[in-house]
Enzyme design. Structure first.
Site, PDB file in Angstrom:
ATOM      1  N   GLY A 292      14.525   2.954   2.676  1.00  0.00           N
ATOM      2  CA  GLY A 292      13.702   2.555   1.529  1.00  0.00           C
ATOM      3  C   GLY A 292      14.119   0.871   1.319  1.00  0.00           C
TER       4      GLY A 292
ATOM      5  N   GLU B  20       0.823  -1.214   0.273  1.00  0.00           N
ATOM      6  CA  GLU B  20       0.055   0.009  -0.059  1.00  0.00           C
ATOM      7  C   GLU B  20       1.007   1.260   0.079  1.00  0.00           C
ATOM      8  OE1 GLU B  20      -3.097   2.554  -0.267  1.00  0.00           O
ATOM      9  OE2 GLU B  20      -3.260   0.305  -0.433  1.00  0.00           O
TER      10      GLU B  20
ATOM     11  N   GLY C 258      18.087   8.633   1.249  1.00  0.00           N
ATOM     12  CA  GLY C 258      19.314   8.442   0.795  1.00  0.00           C
ATOM     13  C   GLY C 258      20.015   7.752   1.939  1.00  0.00           C
TER      14      GLY C 258
ATOM     15  N   TYR D 100      12.045   1.779  -7.472  1.00  0.00           N
ATOM     16  CA  TYR D 100      11.525   0.424  -7.872  1.00  0.00           C
ATOM     17  C   TYR D 100      12.327  -0.511  -8.885  1.00  0.00           C
ATOM     18  CZ  TYR D 100       7.804   1.735  -4.776  1.00  0.00           C
ATOM     19  OH  TYR D 100       7.082   1.912  -3.829  1.00  0.00           O
TER      20      TYR D 100
ATOM     21  N   ASN E 271       6.052  10.298 -10.439  1.00  0.00           N
ATOM     22  CA  ASN E 271       6.758  10.130  -9.569  1.00  0.00           C
ATOM     23  C   ASN E 271       7.916   9.441  -9.912  1.00  0.00           C
ATOM     24  OD1 ASN E 271       8.121   9.814  -6.996  1.00  0.00           O
ATOM     25  ND2 ASN E 271       6.285   9.162  -6.125  1.00  0.00           N
TER      26      ASN E 271
ATOM     27  N   VAL F  28       9.431   7.029   3.479  1.00  0.00           N
ATOM     28  CA  VAL F  28      10.581   7.441   4.262  1.00  0.00           C
ATOM     29  C   VAL F  28      10.669   8.904   4.317  1.00  0.00           C
ATOM     30  CG1 VAL F  28      13.180   7.426   4.578  1.00  0.00           C
ATOM     31  CG2 VAL F  28      12.143   5.417   3.473  1.00  0.00           C
TER      32      VAL F  28
ATOM     33  N   GLY G  43      19.398   4.261   2.879  1.00  0.00           N
ATOM     34  CA  GLY G  43      19.249   2.905   2.370  1.00  0.00           C
ATOM     35  C   GLY G  43      17.983   2.415   3.262  1.00  0.00           C
TER      36      GLY G  43
END
Length: 154
Positions: free
Chosen positions: A100, A86, A96, A134, A127, A90, A98
């Protein structure tokens, strides 16, 4: 780069207030702060009540939650049980470092442990930082499907 002071763990009920702060921050970033209508009580009950419908991991830095990833189980008649991501959030000030990637890796491991057939999510078309994030995980993007929403309580 990751920091040894960063800890990724399962979310606890006491984390809900901070998680909602991050939800509101994400809504501002996504240009839709008015869309956040869930109450803290509903959020808390949905994750930690007698019948939870979501689960999450949080990323703490020096004891402060700086990010989280929230998922639920989706069922595909073609693929079986899948994790639906969902939100992965961060806070802007902590990006920046790490977090995520640490959260995404925790989700991937969770999906494997629960024998889900995959992880699915949505990304806003504008985005680009999210798309780039990803892509690092070899995500595939499907241009054929269009989102549909039916609000039933309006």
């Amino acid at each position: 780069m990751t920091d040894s002071a960063i800890l990724v763990r399962r979310a606890q009920e006491a984390d809900c207030e901070r998680m909602m702060e991050l939800v509101r921050e994400l809504a501002l970033y996504e240009r839709a702060p008015h869309e956040v209508t869930v109450t803290l009580d509903h959020f808390r009950q949905s994750g930690f009540g007698p019948h939870p419908v979501w689960w999450a991991f949080v990323a703490e830095e020096n004891g402060v939650i700086q990010g989280f990833a929230l998922y639920y189980i989706r069922y595909s008649t073609w693929k079986g049980q899948r994790m639906y991501l969902e939100d992965i959030i961060v806070t802007e000030a902590a990006r920046g470092r790490g977090m995520g990637a640490m959260l995404m890796n925790a989700l991937i491991q969770e999906a494997k442990n629960k024998q889900f057939t995959g992880i699915v999510w949505q990304v806003l078309e504008w985005n680009e930082p999210a798309f780039n994030f990803y892509r690092k995980f070899n995500a595939k993007f499907d241009p054929e499907w269009v989102n549909a929403v039916l609000d039933v309580n309006e």
